[in-house]
Design a protein around this motif. Structure first.
Motif, PDB file in Angstrom:
ATOM      1  N   TRP A  36       0.854  -1.444  -0.045  1.00 45.10           N
ATOM      2  CA  TRP A  36      -0.127  -0.073   0.016  1.00 45.10           C
ATOM      3  C   TRP A  36       0.715   1.042   0.139  1.00 45.10           C
ATOM      4  CZ3 TRP A  36      -2.186   2.355   5.123  1.00 45.10           C
ATOM      5  CH2 TRP A  36      -2.921   3.246   4.772  1.00 45.10           C
ATOM      6  N   SER A  37       1.833   1.384   0.902  1.00 46.04           N
ATOM      7  CA  SER A  37       2.574   2.453   0.971  1.00 46.04           C
ATOM      8  C   SER A  37       3.527   2.916  -0.227  1.00 46.04           C
ATOM      9  CB  SER A  37       3.361   2.495   2.325  1.00 46.04           C
ATOM     10  OG  SER A  37       4.471   1.545   2.282  1.00 46.04           O
ATOM     11  N   SER A  38       3.858   1.611  -0.984  1.00 46.25           N
ATOM     12  CA  SER A  38       4.678   1.768  -2.141  1.00 46.25           C
ATOM     13  C   SER A  38       3.921   2.200  -3.473  1.00 46.25           C
ATOM     14  CB  SER A  38       5.732   0.812  -2.306  1.00 46.25           C
ATOM     15  OG  SER A  38       5.042  -0.420  -2.767  1.00 46.25           O
ATOM     16  N   ASN A  79      -2.710   7.390   6.324  1.00 48.47           N
ATOM     17  CA  ASN A  79      -1.346   7.663   6.528  1.00 48.47           C
ATOM     18  C   ASN A  79      -0.612   6.288   6.177  1.00 48.47           C
ATOM     19  OD1 ASN A  79       1.331   7.854   7.594  1.00 48.47           O
ATOM     20  ND2 ASN A  79       0.627   8.723   9.523  1.00 48.47           N
ATOM     21  N   ALA A  80      -0.454   5.919   5.199  1.00 46.30           N
ATOM     22  CA  ALA A  80       0.344   4.621   4.595  1.00 46.30           C
ATOM     23  C   ALA A  80       1.700   4.430   5.007  1.00 46.30           C
ATOM     24  CB  ALA A  80       0.346   4.637   3.096  1.00 46.30           C
ATOM     25  N   VAL A  81       2.433   5.255   5.191  1.00 45.31           N
ATOM     26  CA  VAL A  81       3.741   5.564   5.714  1.00 45.31           C
ATOM     27  C   VAL A  81       4.051   5.090   7.301  1.00 45.31           C
ATOM     28  CG1 VAL A  81       6.106   6.481   5.905  1.00 45.31           C
ATOM     29  CG2 VAL A  81       4.881   6.831   3.775  1.00 45.31           C
ATOM     30  N   GLY A  82       2.943   5.964   7.897  1.00 43.46           N
ATOM     31  CA  GLY A  82       3.077   5.735   9.194  1.00 43.46           C
ATOM     32  C   GLY A  82       2.371   4.454   9.654  1.00 43.46           C
ATOM     33  N   PHE A  83       1.643   3.947   9.182  1.00 42.84           N
ATOM     34  CA  PHE A  83       0.857   2.873   9.426  1.00 42.84           C
ATOM     35  C   PHE A  83       1.896   1.653   9.087  1.00 42.84           C
ATOM     36  CE2 PHE A  83      -1.443  -1.055   8.356  1.00 42.84           C
ATOM     37  CZ  PHE A  83      -2.297  -1.323   9.380  1.00 42.84           C
TER      38      PHE A  83
END
Ligand SMILES: *Cc1c(COP(=O)(O)O)cnc(C)c1O
Length: 909
Positions: A36-38, A79-83
């Motif tokens: 997800w975050s990438s 907040n994909a990166v934080g998650f």
């Protein structure tokens, strides 16, 4: 996998493989959130994976409501990166268990830097403080709503001087409390606030079907005393747990209520919470304490001059030597500082304990559910001989499995007891024996009764579980035998099975578990009624056949519960080799106590090893504090090995782990249970099988069939050991025994599978390249191993010369006289196994009578005992036997026999 199956796997009551499944689920989320975050995938996959975690997380302190809330916020806030960062950290902490020691793991911050200082105190005096960590279950109304607050309140109570550290697991119903105690092995204490509900908010059909048997009907009534019922149910599942009750009404009346016996302390709900905190820590301290070991450490620190005989003590003869210093360097100084032959200076005497060994033994008795525990430093071989000598007088009959460990047979020779051998059911295709059917034991007792000789039989002696994992229905065996003779003594050799105490599924099938169940049953008024009803049905003079087919109920007014268990602590727990225990639950122990001490004096060394005693003490501590989780893990690993091997497309072509159906014939599985891994098998069925079936299989003992891969057991064992550094200890003609125990990890499974795969690949290559010649040879080899198996010889019979004191219809014999017959060299002869003389004697006589024990390794039980008549089957078995080590048999000279003329002289006397 269907969606339905998947959902059920994430229900709170999916008890199999819980810890590992949980770790896998967290790994899944990490994978999904990385994608997800990438930008490789959208949020939906992460949300799905997060939902998969399900309510099970509520039963663990970590990550806890705060971190879970933070994760949910980040997810909702896109907040994909934080998650991803946080979920990765949480997942790693669960897998590595770092959360137990590292305060930073509990922080919700996106950066790890600012760790909440109140979670774990700073290191004390610069010393690394890895204070042992545990979790406390808190059952309270509204507990989950106020969870964050409650957890914070309890954390405030922590003091730097606390010896342990704990976190809270708040739940608010009876069902959730049971689930948490089953699933979460870190839980070591439970605090119950009155007023919680019975039913969980979550669906739990399996749990409900199991609880239906476990919890009395009244729990579901409106006015049920849920607190006491919960306390008792938790103690039945995990007897080691400390349970605290916070009540605001009837503290005094509860203190005197016998139903409250399972509660360690009742406190006023409004009392200082510090009082609870201190009680909880003190409860853990009670289990943590190891009186002997603690003192040994203290002893080692004191400057002591020794003038007794043990040069090695204090290490001076080692460390000052030019020649043996490496011994000291290898073992370390403490080994020598902790060695002494003194029984003074706070060190106790194992033979006549009055101080810390006595206390350590009392704690072991508590942990293992016995009235008395005795530490033994010469292995269970010695424990067994002690019990035989303490209980059996010359001439007494002992009913025992011929496949019992040799220490029982030698014990009988020493004690002068007469063995009445009963046969285990054979598993001819795998060249091994199962366990002794109850019908055979009852038959022996009824035959003795018919001849009016029941008073001669003293003890029933069986191996539980057997080497290969057959577990008796200990309670049923004892009840039915006691129905025939109410004062029988039982010796259960649980050499391999000591750990079973710490599994709620296995515990009822241990000697001590069953003994305590029978003890409770005796005092239930319903028992007398059940007994009298059965007596009416049986009539005044029931036939032996009738008694054999009836599940007999003993007379609760006459029964004497007299149960002894021996176990090799070193075989299944963290004791040094030879560390063993005798556990006693005998209402008439006072009548044999002095004999028991004589037996200890006879067999125990006068120089017991201090480290061994210390390790027994520590093994007990470990099991009381983390045994539940360790055993759960061992079972989980074994189920996983079974599943992986039997479902792997290539490995399963050549290898198979036998399931319960392969190890226990259907006639002994009345519940219809097939196997742990049979499709659709539920936990409830497993529990029912453990409750009802005559024999069950210990899942941690895995018979791996290797004959189908063209290896005999010995050969395969050597291959694993020499090429792959995988050790195992038992083999049969076409199988090896794998065993998971409290030290195994998931990487062990991976390693085993990798090795099996490599072996299978090698077979495939060989067969592919070798052409039809190779393939034919392989098929012939497999056939020879799997189908041309020797029949297993039952015990034949004692020669009449050694049966002058025996019954007409029962097979006991005077083994001791035969044994000493072998001491007269002139009275013995040798006949070679393969010679013509052997066949002639079998055909024409005179009968060949063994002068000694003949014990092949494996399987390790005597196929001949002194005084036994040697028959065709025994000879054939011996001739086919392909093991090198046969104790009591010299290949060059042949079988050692008692000479016919000497025997007939004896018969005539
Ligand atoms: C190993 C074993 C013994 C002997 O125990 P040690 O601790 O090795 O002396 C006794 N009985 C059984 C069933 C065993 O497996």
């Amino acid at each position: 996998m269907t969606t339905k199956a998947k959902t059920s796997e994430h229900r709170i009551d999916h008890f199999f493989s819980m810890p590992a499944a949980r770790a896998d689920r967290w790994r899944d989320i990490v994978g999904a959130s990385r994608a997800w975050s990438s930008g490789r995938s959208n949020k939906a996959a992460v949300e799905a994976a997060f939902a998969e975690l399900g309510p099970i997380e509520e039963f663990h302190a970590f990550p806890g409501p705060e971190l879970m809330g933070a994760l949910r916020d980040k997810l909702q806030g896109d907040n994909a990166v934080g998650f991803t960062e946080l979920v990765r950290r949480v997942s790693a902490a669960i897998v590595t268990r770092d959360f137990k020691y590292d305060a930073a793991e509990w922080g919700t911050a996106d950066e790890f830097a600012d760790s909440p200082a109140d979670v774990l105190p700073p290191t004390l005096g610069g010393r690394e403080t890895r204070r042992p960590y545990f979790e406390m279950l808190m059952v309270a109304p509204g507990a989950t709503t106020h969870a964050v607050y409650q957890i914070a309140e309890m954390r405030k109570l922590r003091r730097p001087e606390d010896a342990f550290i704990y976190e809270m697991v708040p739940v608010e119903s009876f069902e959730d409390a049971i689930c948490a105690a089953i699933i979460n092995p870190y839980i070591a204490a439970v605090t119950i606030f009155e007023g919680f509900t019975y039913t969980s908010r979550h669906p739990a059909p399996v749990l409900r079907s199991v609880l239906a048997n476990l919890v009395p009907e009244e729990a579901r009534r409106e006015d049920a005393d849920l607190s006491l019922l919960l306390a008792n149910s938790l103690k039945r599942l995990r007897p080691e747990l400390d349970v605290y009750l916070l009540s605001d009404r009837r503290v005094e009346s509860l203190a005197g209520d016998p139903r409250a016996a399972s509660i360690r302390r009742v406190l006023y709900a409004i009392e200082e919470p510090l009082e609870l905190h201190l009680s909880v820590l003190e409860g853990i301290q009670r289990r943590f304490e190891t009186p002997f070991f603690d003192n040994l450490k203290k002893y080692a620190r004191r400057p002591i001059s020794t003038f007794h005989a043990l040069p090695i003590a204090r290490g001076k003869s080692v460390f000052k030597s030019d020649w043996i210093r490496d011994m000291g360097e290898f073992y370390g100084i403490n080994l020598f500082l902790a060695e002494s032959s003194a029984t003074t200076g706070g060190l106790d005497s194992l033979l006549e304990p009055t101080g810390n060994i006595k206390r350590s033994q009392e704690m072991a008795a508590r942990a293992f559910g016995a009235d008395h525990a005795f530490f033994v430093t010469n292995g269970t071989s010695t424990s067994n001989k002690m019990v035989h000598q303490a209980i059996v007088a010359p001439g007494d009959i002992v009913i025992l499995d011929r496949n019992c460990h040799k220490s029982h047979h030698y014990g009988l020779v020493l004690a002068g007891g007469q063995p009445l051998y009963v046969d285990a059911f054979p598993m001819t295709e795998y060249s091994m024996y199962g366990a002794v059917p109850l019908a055979s034991v009852k038959r022996a007792l009824l035959d003795l009764k018919a001849e009016g000789r029941l008073d001669r039989v003293k003890m029933v002696d069986l191996t539980n579980c057997t080497f290969d994992g057959h577990i008796y229905n200990t309670r049923r065996v004892m009840e039915e035998c006691l129905a025939i003779k109410p004062d029988l003594v039982f010796l259960w050799d649980e050499a391999w099975f000591g750990f079973a105490r710490f599994s709620p599924i296995l515990r009822p099938r241990t000697a001590m578990g069953a003994a305590s169940a029978i003890g409770a049953w005796i005092h239930d008024p319903a028992s007398i009624k059940a007994y009298e009803k059965q007596q009416d049905e049986l009539g005044s003079d029931p036939s032996a056949d009738k008694l054999l087919e009836t599940r007999l109920i003993p007379d609760p007014r006459k029964v004497r519960v007299r149960v002894y268990q021996t176990h090799s602590t070193h075989k299944s727990m963290s004791a040094l080799r030879q560390g063993s225990m005798v556990l006693v639950k005998d209402v008439d122990f006072h009548t044999v106590e002095s004999q028991f001490h004589e037996a200890v004096f006879t067999h125990a060394s006068t120089s017991p090893n201090q480290q061994l005693i210390g390790s027994l003490d520590v093994a007990r501590r470990q099991m009381e504090l983390e045994g539940y989780g360790l055993v759960l893990n061992a079972i989980e690993i074994s189920l996983s090995i079974r599943r992986e091997i039997n479902s792997h497309p290539l490995i399963s072509k050549y290898f198979k782990v036998l399931g319960a159906d392969g190890m226990v014939p259907a006639e002994y599985r009345n519940s219809g249970f097939v196997d742990f891994l049979a499709p659709g098998t539920t936990w409830a069925e497993q529990v029912r099988s453990m409750h009802e079936d005559e024999f069950c299989l210990d899942p941690t003992r895995m018979t791996l069939v290797c004959g189908t891969a063209g290896f005999d057991g010995t050969e395969f064992k050597a291959l694993l050991a020499n090429t792959y550094d995988i050790q195992l200890n038992k083999t049969s003609r076409n199988s090896v025994l794998l065993q998971s125990n409290i030290n195994n990890t998931r990487s062990d499974i991976a390693q085993l599978l990798r090795v099996l795969l490599e072996i299978c690949n090698a077979i495939e290559t060989r067969l592919a390249h070798g052409g039809s010649g190779e393939q034919d040879a392989f098929a012939a080899r497999v056939k020879s191993l799997m189908t041309d198996v020797p029949d297993l010889p039952n015990f034949s019979h004692f020669h009449e010369a050694f049966r002058q004191d025996a019954g007409r219809s029962t097979p006991e014999g005077d083994m001791r006289t035969a044994f000493y017959g072998a001491y007269d060299a002139a009275g013995c002869e040798y006949v070679t196994l393969h010679g013509e003389e052997c066949d002639r004697r079998l055909r024409e006589g005179p009968e060949m009578v063994s002068a000694n024990f003949v014990i092949p390794y494996p399987p390790g039980f005597p196929i001949m005992v002194p005084g036994q008549v040697i028959t065709q089957e025994t000879i054939e078995f011996m001739r086919k036997l392909d093991v090198k080590e046969i104790h009591g048999y010299e290949k060059a000279r042949g079988l050692k026999l008692l000479r016919p003329d000497v025997i007939s002289a004896k018969s005539k006397r």
